[in-house]
Structures are given as structure tokens and as C-alpha cells.
Design a protein around this motif. Structure first.
Motif, PDB file in Angstrom:
ATOM      1  N   LEU A   1      24.148   2.614  33.853  1.00 14.03           N
ATOM      2  CA  LEU A   1      24.872   1.241  34.031  1.00 14.03           C
ATOM      3  C   LEU A   1      24.162   0.275  34.564  1.00 14.03           C
ATOM      4  CD1 LEU A   1      28.071   2.850  35.695  1.00 14.03           C
ATOM      5  CD2 LEU A   1      27.730   2.063  33.359  1.00 14.03           C
ATOM      6  N   ARG A   2      22.856   0.640  35.070  1.00 11.54           N
ATOM      7  CA  ARG A   2      21.996  -0.406  35.598  1.00 11.54           C
ATOM      8  C   ARG A   2      20.660   0.169  35.156  1.00 11.54           C
ATOM      9  NH1 ARG A   2      24.183  -3.318  39.979  1.00 11.54           N
ATOM     10  NH2 ARG A   2      21.893  -3.701  40.833  1.00 11.54           N
TER      11      ARG A   2
ATOM     12  N   GLU B   1      25.675  -4.132  35.144  1.00  8.35           N
ATOM     13  CA  GLU B   1      26.592  -3.038  35.379  1.00  8.35           C
ATOM     14  C   GLU B   1      28.051  -3.077  34.798  1.00  8.35           C
ATOM     15  OE1 GLU B   1      28.022  -0.011  38.837  1.00  8.35           O
ATOM     16  OE2 GLU B   1      26.630  -1.595  39.364  1.00  8.35           O
ATOM     17  N   ARG B   2      28.643  -4.362  35.222  1.00 10.77           N
ATOM     18  CA  ARG B   2      30.127  -4.640  34.468  1.00 10.77           C
ATOM     19  C   ARG B   2      30.194  -4.412  33.234  1.00 10.77           C
ATOM     20  NH1 ARG B   2      30.027  -8.428  38.811  1.00 10.77           N
ATOM     21  NH2 ARG B   2      29.546 -10.010  37.599  1.00 10.77           N
ATOM     22  N   GLU B   3      29.061  -5.160  32.322  1.00 15.27           N
ATOM     23  CA  GLU B   3      29.106  -5.210  30.942  1.00 15.27           C
ATOM     24  C   GLU B   3      29.013  -3.751  30.392  1.00 15.27           C
ATOM     25  OE1 GLU B   3      29.170  -6.543  27.058  1.00 15.27           O
ATOM     26  OE2 GLU B   3      29.666  -7.377  28.982  1.00 15.27           O
ATOM     27  N   ASN B   4      28.289  -2.879  31.032  1.00 22.21           N
ATOM     28  CA  ASN B   4      27.713  -1.626  30.518  1.00 22.21           C
ATOM     29  C   ASN B   4      29.257  -0.662  30.795  1.00 22.21           C
ATOM     30  OD1 ASN B   4      25.242  -1.753  29.476  1.00 22.21           O
ATOM     31  ND2 ASN B   4      24.276  -1.353  31.487  1.00 22.21           N
ATOM     32  N   ARG B   5      29.903  -0.773  32.057  1.00 24.20           N
ATOM     33  CA  ARG B   5      31.328  -0.216  32.235  1.00 24.20           C
ATOM     34  C   ARG B   5      32.010  -0.487  30.948  1.00 24.20           C
ATOM     35  NH1 ARG B   5      31.775   2.699  36.820  1.00 24.20           N
ATOM     36  NH2 ARG B   5      29.963   2.119  38.471  1.00 24.20           N
ATOM     37  N   ARG B   6      32.078  -1.587  30.650  1.00 25.02           N
ATOM     38  CA  ARG B   6      33.387  -2.182  29.805  1.00 25.02           C
ATOM     39  C   ARG B   6      32.998  -1.644  28.381  1.00 25.02           C
ATOM     40  NH1 ARG B   6      33.482  -5.753  25.703  1.00 25.02           N
ATOM     41  NH2 ARG B   6      31.268  -6.288  26.314  1.00 25.02           N
TER      42      ARG B   6
ATOM     43  N   ASP C   1      24.375  -7.291  38.814  1.00 26.05           N
ATOM     44  CA  ASP C   1      25.847  -6.665  39.077  1.00 26.05           C
ATOM     45  C   ASP C   1      26.437  -6.955  37.520  1.00 26.05           C
ATOM     46  OD1 ASP C   1      25.073  -5.694  41.380  1.00 26.05           O
ATOM     47  OD2 ASP C   1      26.246  -7.292  42.474  1.00 26.05           O
ATOM     48  N   ALA C   2      26.289  -8.182  36.960  1.00 31.99           N
ATOM     49  CA  ALA C   2      26.953  -8.397  35.639  1.00 31.99           C
ATOM     50  C   ALA C   2      26.535  -7.497  34.687  1.00 31.99           C
ATOM     51  CB  ALA C   2      26.408  -9.942  35.345  1.00 31.99           C
TER      52      ALA C   2
ATOM     53  N   ASN D   1      22.448 -12.412  37.910  1.00 28.39           N
ATOM     54  CA  ASN D   1      23.030 -11.459  38.743  1.00 28.39           C
ATOM     55  C   ASN D   1      22.840 -10.244  38.281  1.00 28.39           C
ATOM     56  OD1 ASN D   1      24.414  -9.925  40.806  1.00 28.39           O
ATOM     57  ND2 ASN D   1      26.439 -11.279  40.390  1.00 28.39           N
TER      58      ASN D   1
ATOM     59  N   SER E   1      34.015   2.084  28.295  1.00 28.08           N
ATOM     60  CA  SER E   1      35.294   2.280  28.325  1.00 28.08           C
ATOM     61  C   SER E   1      35.869   2.246  26.796  1.00 28.08           C
ATOM     62  CB  SER E   1      35.998   1.154  29.340  1.00 28.08           C
ATOM     63  OG  SER E   1      37.115   1.333  29.458  1.00 28.08           O
TER      64      SER E   1
END
Length: 593
Positions: A6-7, A26-31, A23-24, A21, A34
Motif C-alpha cells: 500500500l505504501r 496509500e488511499r489510492e492503492n486501497r481503492r 498518505d494519498a 502527501n 477494493s
């Protein structure tokens, strides 16, 4: 399988260099992860739906096809599966010579119970007793509330009884389809048909087996599927049988007899057109056999076949016919009848004093014991025994009844000279009325032996010539004179030229000896005498005619009137027209105009 972190470190470092940032990332990889999982789950769900749809399509197709097949077939009751050999329920009908049904099968139901499935056993027992009064309420209650899992209640019942049981409404009461044997004419010809009962049984069927009469004699044939259901055709004529039984029952009552029997037989074929034994029974409700006492007291006893009696003077014609055939005498030969005839310690007497001499013809007409005994002395014991054997008197009759072998004649232990004398006039040898019918049919058939049969159109081979046709004609002439001017005068039926002979024999005691006031009265008759077609034997057991000032027991007063009435009633049914008897040539008178 390669998993993307994820990171990722490279992208994190790049983002820091650019001032973005981390953290963006990680959020993109989670999306993305999913969305990938959702797409896979969607694909699996669509596949499962397709498989389920295919399964439902096949199932509904099979159900539809089965429903279509059932709709296209004939409806049928389901059968309960049973283990073991199949129970054969098929049984052929029995008919008379004209195809009228004497015995057939009827569809009915049995009733059985499974107490474990009953809702209210006590109430069921009480209700069943109302439908079937012969059932014991207390016993039913014990059976229904005990440990039993199954019990028969009724092996057969009427449709009304079945409906009444159905209205009880308890699931522990169950019905089983089956066939029963039905005799639509009731007691008519009961001793010939015999009866049937159930053999092996199941809740869904039961085999029908013969227990007596032709039902048992032809049991295998009647149950054989290979016969294609073809019926058994008997020689009986139902109309003639009914008329004969009616007259015989009336005669038995009128003459105060204990029992009675009559046999009507065709001369040429030996076919039995009618045969009755009284008292009788209804084969639809066959009584139980006697366990003690005299067998003849039971209504199951067939007097025509099983009853062996000393038949008295009906035997005299055999002694005379043999002497004629041997050339020892002729109808006009004079015989010494002066009595008594003494043989050792035995004395033979006549019923009346007939004078010192009688012709052979008058020995028969007047029924002289002494005259017949003297003729038997000319013949001798050995030749007499051979002649009676040729007439069938020494063996059971071959008629197609299981009871026939039990009607074995009773013969003297030693066929001595005195036995020969007494047998010549019907004492010392006991035979059945059917034996007598066959022997008289042999005389009427021109001397050719006749064997009795109950099968119509059997086409048996002609029997041996027992006596010459000329002797048979002379014997018939003597028997005709017995009716016109002898002891059987009450047997003369206008238009039918009856010939015959009476016989009155003291009835033997079971313990030995004879009763003093009980007789067996027999009338053996043939008609028409000038062209014999039928033989009729009528026998009454212990008759006594009480119309006069004193009781009369002789056959001339008892059996003869009954036999004459049977002929009067049945001859038209047999297709015989009354006719004027042809006169003898020497009785004609030439008249000139």
C-alpha cells in the motif's frame, strides 16, 4: 500471487521530493485493491447464478416431462410393494353348458389396522363393533391398545361396510384391494362347485384356492394364467338343475326324509346335466365340517358321490341282464319263486307271495328276491363279480370331484355263494347313486359302458361293450314294464315313456346290523324308454309316506313319485316333446274296410 504494497517506498520518496502527501498514495492503492476484489466477487456471483439457473431449468424440465407422461397414461390404483413371490389373484370363471355363470370373481376390499397410528383406539373399537356386530369390542380394545403393530379385522366386506369404516375417519384403519369368489346362484349346485377360500394373503391381494368340488379338482387349471382367462364349462344345465333341486326339496319334505339326492345324466355321453344332494349349503358362506358324529349329517356331505348305500332291487336288472347275455335264460324263461329260499342258515323271502313260478320278465316286474337269487345261482359268484366290475361297481366313480375317491363301494370280504345271491337283489354291496346312474346309462346306451363326467364336450372315448345291444334292449323292455304294470306305476309320466326299477333297502347301522324302520328308497329311471336319452336316479334317505292309514316306506310310494315329478318338470327343459309311445308290433290289429 504478487501483492502490491500500500505504501511503495519508491513512490513515497518521490512524493516527499515533490512535496506531496504520501498518505494519498496509500488511499489510492486501497481503492484500486477494493475495486479489484469487487470485480472478482461480481464475476463469481454471476457464474453461480448461471449454474443455479441451469439446474432449475433441468429440474423443471424433468418435472414437466413426467407430468406430461402421467397425463398421457390411463389412471391406475397404486399397488403396495411386497417381498417374496407374487400372489396370483386371477381365477377363471365356471359356467354351465350354455355359458351361464356359476362362479366368478368380485372385486372387494379387506380391512386391517395399524394400532400405532390410531388417534383414539377405544372409540375405533366401539365404532367397528357397530359396523360389524360379530366383532368383540373388548378384544378389539385390547388389541388396539396393546403391543400389536398390525392385525386383520375383515378379509372381505361390502361397499356399504367399507363406507361406514371410512366414515370412522381414523388413520389407523386401512383398506386393501382383493378379489373374492362369488357364487351368484347361492346354494344351487353347491356340492358340485364345492367352494373356494383365500390362500396366501397380503394387504394388497390374496390368492383364491379351491377347497372342495370342481373348484378344488380343477384348482390348478382355474388359476393358470396360461389359459388366458378361459372359463371352465361344466355339463350342468342351470335351468334343469334349479328345477330338479326345487322338486327334490319338496319331495324330501313331503316324504319326511332325512336327506335326498338326484342325478340326471345323458345316456350317450355320460355328461351330468344336473346333480343335487340335500341338505345343501351356500358356497358363499361355506359351513365348517363336522368334528364328530355321522358325516352324512353335515350339509357338506355329497350323497350322490360320497354316500354309499345298499341300493336294493335296482340291482336286479344287472343279474337278469348278465344271465340273458350268457344265454342262460330268455325273457320268457320260467323261474322257481317258491319260498322261502334256504341257503345254509340263511333264508331269502319275497315282499309278497308271487306264486310258485314267474317268468324272467315278471321277476323284474314283480321284484322277486327269490327269482333273482335263483338266476344269480346260474351265473355264479366269479362271473357276477366280473360283470359288476365291468359296470364300475367295484371302484370309485371317475367323476371330476375331489370327493369321488371317498365314495368307494363297500364289498363283501369274501364273494361267497350267499354273497352272490344277496348282491343280486341289492344287499351285501354298497355303492353310490352315481355308480347306479352310470350302470343304468350303460344298459340304456345299448350295452356300451358309460363313464360319468361333469365337463361339457369332453368327448371321452366310447367304453367297452358290457352286454350285447339285443340284451340291452330286452332289459329296457323289462324296465318299461316295471313302470307300466309293476312296482313303479307311479313313475309313468305321460308322453315320456319312463322305464325304471325301484329299490328299497334297510338302512345299515354304523355299528353293524340294520334299522328295522329306516330305509334307503331309490328309483332308477330311463326316459324315453324306446329311444333312451337320459337316466335319472332319485334316492331318499329314511323316507316315510304318511298320507295313508299306516306309514309306507317302500320306494314305490316315496322315491318314485318324486322321480316322476322331476321328469315331468325337466323333460320339457331338456327339449323333449311329449309323444305317443310306439306300440309293439304284436299289439297292432289289422282292420279291413
Amino acid at each position: 500471487m504478487i501483492r502490491t504494497p500500500l505504501r511503495p517506498l519508491a513512490r513515497i520518496l518521490q512524493a516527499r521530493e515533490k512535496g506531496e502527501n504520501p498518505d494519498a498514495i496509500e488511499r489510492e492503492n486501497r481503492r484500486l485493491r477494493s475495486e479489484e476484489a469487487r470485480d472478482k466477487a461480481k464475476g463469481r456471483a454471476e457464474g453461480r447464478l448461471l449454474v443455479l439457473a441451469a439446474v432449475f431449468l433441468v429440474a423443471f424440465g424433468a418435472v414437466g416431462a413426467r407430468m406430461g407422461a402421467l397425463a398421457a397414461t390411463e389412471p391406475a390404483e397404486p399397488r403396495v410393494a411386497t417381498s417374496g413371490a407374487a400372489i396370483l389373484t386371477q381365477r377363471a370363471d365356471i359356467t354351465d353348458r350354455k355359458g351361464r355363470v356359476l362362479a366368478t370373481n368380485l372385486l372387494t376390499h379387506s380391512l386391517y389396522a395399524q394400532p400405532r397410528q390410531m388417534v383414539d383406539p377405544v372409540r375405533v373399537a366401539q365404532e367397528l363393533a357397530k359396523v360389524f356386530p360379530d366383532l368383540d369390542v373388548a378384544r378389539l380394545t385390547r388389541d388396539f391398545t396393546g403391543e400389536r403393530k398390525f392385525l386383520w379385522i375383515k378379509k372381505k366386506m361390502s361397499p356399504e361396510q367399507m363406507q361406514a369404516v371410512h366414515d370412522i375417519g381414523d388413520p389407523g384403519l386401512m383398506f386393501g384391494p382383493r378379489e373374492m369368489r362369488l357364487y351368484p346362484n347361492g346354494a344351487l349346485a353347491a356340492h358340485i362347485l364345492g367352494g373356494a377360500s383365500f390362500g396366501r394373503e397380503g394387504v394388497g391381494s390374496a390368492e383364491i384356492v379351491g377347497v372342495a368340488g370342481v373348484e378344488k379338482a380343477f384348482d390348478g387349471w382355474l388359476r393358470d394364467p396360461g389359459n388366458g382367462g378361459a372359463g371352465l364349462t361344466l355339463s350342468l344345465d342351470l335351468t334343469v338343475q334349479s328345477a330338479m333341486e326345487e322338486v327334490l326339496a319338496g319331495g324330501m319334505k313331503l316324504m319326511n326324509a332325512k336327506g335326498a339326492t338326484a342325478i340326471l345324466m345323458e345316456v350317450a355321453t355320460g355328461e351330468i346335466v344336473a346333480m343335487a344332494s340335500l341338505p345343501d349349503y351356500d358356497p358363499n358362506d361355506r359351513p365348517s365340517p363336522l368334528t364328530k358324529g355321522d358325516a352324512s349329517d353335515s350339509p357338506l356331505f355329497n350323497r350322490a358321490v360320497q354316500g354309499v348305500y345298499e341300493l336294493g332291487s335296482t340291482f336286479k336288472i344287472f343279474a337278469v341282464a348278465q344271465a340273458l347275455d350268457l344265454g342262460l335264460v330268455n325273457p320268457g324263461t320260467m323261474i322257481d319263486t317258491k319260498g322261502p329260499l334256504t341257503w345254509g342258515r340263511h333264508r331269502i323271502r319275497d315282499f309278497h307271495d308271487y306264486g310258485p313260478r314267474l317268468s324272467v320278465t315278471d321277476v323284474i316286474v314283480e321284484s322277486s328276491n327269490i327269482g333273482t337269487a335263483r338266476i344269480a345261482m346260474m351265473v355264479g359268484p366269479e362271473r357276477q363279480q366280473q360283470f359288476l366290475r365291468s359296470l364300475g361297481f367295484l371302484e370309485p366313480t371317475p367323476v371330476e370331484l375331489v370327493e369321488a375317491p371317498t365314495g368307494k363301494p363297500l364289498l363283501p370280504a369274501k364273494w361267497s355263494d350267499i354273497s352272490s345271491l344277496t348282491i343280486s337283489y341289492g344287499h351285501g354291496l354298497s355303492a353310490s347313486p352315481l355308480h347306479l346312474a352310470a350302470a343304468y346309462a350303460t344298459i340304456a346306451n345299448g350295452g356300451r359302458k358309460v363313464s360319468p363326467t361333469l365337463i361339457h364336450g369332453a368327448g371321452a372315448e366310447p367304453g367297452p361293450q358290457v352286454m350285447s345291444p339285443a340284451v340291452a334292449r330286452e332289459s329296457m323292455n323289462m324296465l318299461r314294464q316295471v313302470v307300466t304294470r309293476g312296482t313303479a306305476s307311479f313313475g309313468d309320466v305321460k308322453g315320456y315313456a319312463v322305464a325304471g326299477k325301484t329299490g328299497t333297502a334297510d338302512k345299515a347301522k354304523p355299528s353293524g346290523g340294520y334299522y328295522k324302520d329306516k330305509v334307503i328308497a331309490t328309483f332308477a329311471s330311463v326316459f324315453p324308454a324306446h329311444a333312451p336319452k337320459y337316466v335319472l336316479i332319485t334316492t331318499l334317505d329314511e323316507p316315510v309316506e304318511t298320507a295313508g292309514n299306516e306309514p309306507r316306506r317302500t320306494a314305490g310310494w316315496t322315491a318314485v313319485p318324486v322321480g316322476a315329478e322331476i321328469i315331468r318338470r325337466t323333460a320339457p327343459l331338456l327339449g323333449l316333446r311329449p309323444e305317443v309311445e310306439p306300440a309293439a308290433p304284436d299289439a297292432l290289429t289289422l282292420v279291413h274296410n
